[in-house]
Design a protein around this motif. Sequence first.
Motif, PDB file in Angstrom:
ATOM      1  N   PRO A 253      22.514 -11.597  68.655  1.00  0.00           N
ATOM      2  CA  PRO A 253      23.420 -10.440  68.548  1.00  0.00           C
ATOM      3  C   PRO A 253      24.839 -10.872  68.205  1.00  0.00           C
ATOM      4  O   PRO A 253      25.341 -11.874  68.720  1.00  0.00           O
ATOM      5  N   VAL A 254      25.445 -10.117  67.328  1.00  0.00           N
ATOM      6  CA  VAL A 254      26.820 -10.372  66.908  1.00  0.00           C
ATOM      7  C   VAL A 254      27.683  -9.190  67.325  1.00  0.00           C
ATOM      8  O   VAL A 254      27.337  -8.033  67.060  1.00  0.00           O
ATOM      9  N   CYS A 255      28.778  -9.467  67.996  1.00  0.00           N
ATOM     10  CA  CYS A 255      29.715  -8.415  68.365  1.00  0.00           C
ATOM     11  C   CYS A 255      30.546  -8.056  67.133  1.00  0.00           C
ATOM     12  O   CYS A 255      31.385  -8.840  66.683  1.00  0.00           O
ATOM     13  N   GLU A 256      30.284  -6.885  66.577  1.00  0.00           N
ATOM     14  CA  GLU A 256      30.972  -6.471  65.348  1.00  0.00           C
ATOM     15  C   GLU A 256      32.332  -5.853  65.677  1.00  0.00           C
ATOM     16  O   GLU A 256      32.457  -5.051  66.609  1.00  0.00           O
ATOM     17  N   ILE A 257      33.322  -6.207  64.887  1.00  0.00           N
ATOM     18  CA  ILE A 257      34.679  -5.709  65.078  1.00  0.00           C
ATOM     19  C   ILE A 257      34.961  -4.606  64.060  1.00  0.00           C
ATOM     20  O   ILE A 257      34.762  -4.810  62.849  1.00  0.00           O
ATOM     21  N   PRO A 258      35.390  -3.413  64.502  1.00  0.00           N
ATOM     22  CA  PRO A 258      35.698  -2.337  63.557  1.00  0.00           C
ATOM     23  C   PRO A 258      36.716  -2.780  62.506  1.00  0.00           C
ATOM     24  O   PRO A 258      37.702  -3.460  62.836  1.00  0.00           O
ATOM     25  N   GLU A 259      36.439  -2.429  61.258  1.00  0.00           N
ATOM     26  CA  GLU A 259      37.296  -2.868  60.146  1.00  0.00           C
ATOM     27  C   GLU A 259      38.741  -2.432  60.316  1.00  0.00           C
ATOM     28  O   GLU A 259      39.671  -3.157  59.978  1.00  0.00           O
ATOM     29  N   ASN A 260      38.950  -1.193  60.845  1.00  0.00           N
ATOM     30  CA  ASN A 260      40.323  -0.693  60.953  1.00  0.00           C
ATOM     31  C   ASN A 260      41.141  -1.465  61.988  1.00  0.00           C
ATOM     32  O   ASN A 260      42.358  -1.384  62.015  1.00  0.00           O
ATOM     33  N   TRP A 261      40.444  -2.228  62.852  1.00  0.00           N
ATOM     34  CA  TRP A 261      41.176  -3.046  63.834  1.00  0.00           C
ATOM     35  C   TRP A 261      41.738  -4.311  63.192  1.00  0.00           C
ATOM     36  O   TRP A 261      42.552  -5.019  63.786  1.00  0.00           O
ATOM     37  N   ARG A 262      41.238  -4.649  62.010  1.00  0.00           N
ATOM     38  CA  ARG A 262      41.697  -5.853  61.335  1.00  0.00           C
ATOM     39  C   ARG A 262      43.021  -5.635  60.587  1.00  0.00           C
ATOM     40  O   ARG A 262      43.623  -6.595  60.112  1.00  0.00           O
ATOM     41  N   LYS A 263      43.447  -4.371  60.501  1.00  0.00           N
ATOM     42  CA  LYS A 263      44.624  -4.051  59.703  1.00  0.00           C
ATOM     43  C   LYS A 263      45.887  -4.138  60.556  1.00  0.00           C
ATOM     44  O   LYS A 263      45.857  -3.909  61.753  1.00  0.00           O
TER      45      LYS A 263
END
Length: 263
Positions: A253-263
Amino acid sequence: MQTQLITEHIVEWLKNYAVNANAKGYIIGVSGGVDSGVVSTLCAMTGLKLLAVEMPIRQKADQKSRALEHLKFLESEFPNAECRTIDLNAAFEAIYETFDADDEVFPAENLAFANTRARLRMLTLYHYGQINGLLVCGTGNKVEDFGIGFYTKYGDGGVDVSPIADLYKTEVYELAKYLNLPESIKNAIPTDGLWDAERTDEQQIGATYPELEKIQKEWGTRTEADYSGRDLEVFRIFQRMNRAAQHKIQPIPVCEIPENWRK
């Protein structure tokens, strides 16, 4: 079962995979069991380099003799097969002492050391595989890999390819007969060879491979209410082990990070 077609298909698959990966061939651990006996023979049939390795760790005499018999079979039948024994007893005993094992080992510690044996063998295969340009070939069958997860994570489950993972154990035995492997291999009682005391797979699991295969073939189409007697017992064994093995069967399992949090 069309053993000739299946054999030719697996051999071609193995050959193509190695060639496309720019590998010279395969390395495989030979235990004296039918799975490693069949897979090592299929690897040898590709005509590519095969390094077949016996890796004893507190090994039982019958397991060692079967493994050595099969290594002799490979060398006599295939000029591309190189066979050797790499004794891992000293390495394992050093780990055993380093990990400060209790004299009266607890059940959980027993299991941990059983898995350590498999992981030490995996380390060995990858070491010799890397320096020889070889891929590590797995020996797990369909019940072990995708049914009950009867293997060690990052041990015998740590491989580059799994050529018989879509075959049931009974089908592997059919291939062993077709390939005319030594009688001791064709008739070997399944065991993982990870314990000081002799423990067959059936003793550890509580069911035979044919019993487990029956449940796996019906898995997802029938419920517990559809079974009775011995079939019900095996269904519950399969269900319990399958649930416990999901961390092996499913991708990490990979903990996915929401794309909008990368901005």
